[in-house]
Write an enzyme that holds these catalytic residues in place. Structure first.
Site, PDB file in Angstrom:
ATOM      1  N   HIS A  78      -3.369  -5.709   1.224  1.00 18.51           N
ATOM      2  CA  HIS A  78      -2.675  -5.905   2.500  1.00 18.51           C
ATOM      3  C   HIS A  78      -2.582  -7.385   2.864  1.00 18.51           C
ATOM      4  CE1 HIS A  78      -2.395  -1.723   4.122  1.00 18.51           C
ATOM      5  NE2 HIS A  78      -3.364  -1.520   3.249  1.00 18.51           N
ATOM      6  N   CYS A  91       0.841  -1.199   0.000  1.00 14.33           N
ATOM      7  CA  CYS A  91       0.000   0.000   0.000  1.00 14.33           C
ATOM      8  C   CYS A  91       0.881   1.256   0.000  1.00 14.33           C
ATOM      9  CB  CYS A  91      -0.976  -0.037   1.179  1.00 14.33           C
ATOM     10  SG  CYS A  91      -2.400   1.063   1.020  1.00 14.33           S
ATOM     11  N   GLU A 105      -0.728  -8.719   5.119  1.00  9.27           N
ATOM     12  CA  GLU A 105      -0.571  -8.872   6.576  1.00  9.27           C
ATOM     13  C   GLU A 105      -1.910  -8.932   7.298  1.00  9.27           C
ATOM     14  OE1 GLU A 105      -0.933  -4.402   6.202  1.00  9.27           O
ATOM     15  OE2 GLU A 105      -0.300  -6.102   4.973  1.00  9.27           O
TER      16      GLU A 105
END
Length: 222
Positions: free
Chosen positions: A194, A86, A196
């Site tokens: 994302h 990002c 994560e």
């Protein structure tokens, strides 16, 4: 596996990456302050999402001139695995480590949702566990995630197999539905979604964990 996570003022996903890497995968994490000029020996580097320097000027523009970015560039030039997520993707494009740039979303609205993606190329270490054409789902959360590159640049990306991920639909108007690109060598990857945030079934899925685990095959470490 020793992973460095760069910390910028205004970044808000560095701890998320740390949790995913250490808590879900059991790897060691070293947080790296943006003003440092060097960092210890690492197996991989992650530039996390967030709003570095409040996204003033352009997203990632100020962070791209941080002292640590010189060391990041050297690490990448030596073949080290670098991941920009990002805002980290925006920083890598502003620093010239990845081609193209990220601009305001089509419709000028912030988008936050789970997003279907398709793997366009699995040559970079992060995507070794996926086959080209395979789909995955990762969250997106951005206001300036529209990937832009001129037509000659896009042709070069295609010719060099640098398009890594595409949106199954196109939430932000990105050229070629591009959600992530790599450098020519394949060791640097930038993506707007994302991973994560998709490392535990309790938080919505584990496709992000598979992305990180690609590094194990590439490095031979665990």
């Amino acid at each position: 596996m020793q992973v460095g996570v760069v910390v910028f003022p205004g970044a808000n996903c560095d701890r998320d990456v740390g949790w995913a890497v250490a808590g879900c995968l059991g790897w060691r994490v070293t947080f790296l302050w943006h003003q440092d000029a060097t960092f210890p020996k690492l197996d991989a580097l992650v530039l996390p999402g967030g709003f570095s320097y409040g996204d003033y000027l352009r997203c990632g523009a100020i962070a791209s001139s941080a002292p640590l970015l010189r060391a990041v560039a050297d690490f990448a030039a030596m073949g080290g695995a670098v991941l920009g997520i990002c805002n980290g993707f925006q920083v890598l494009t502003e620093a010239g480590l990845l081609p193209g740039g990220l601009i305001r979303n089509r419709g000028l609205q912030f988008i936050c949702r789970d997003q279907g993606l398709q793997v366009a190329s699995s040559r970079c270490p992060w995507l070794r566990h996926f086959a080209p054409g395979e789909s995955l789902t990762l969250p997106i959360a951005h206001g300036e995630g529209c990937y832009h590159i001129d037509p000659p640049g896009l042709r070069q990306l295609e010719d060099n197999d640098q398009v890594a991920l595409r949106y199954l639909d196109n939430p932000n108007g990105s050229v070629g539905q591009i959600a992530g690109v790599s450098n020519k060598a394949g060791n640097v990857l930038g993506l707007m979604p994302h991973p994560e945030r998709a490392c535990d079934q309790a938080t919505g899925g584990t496709d992000g964990q598979a992305l990180f685990r690609g590094l194990v095959d590439w490095t031979g470490l665990s």
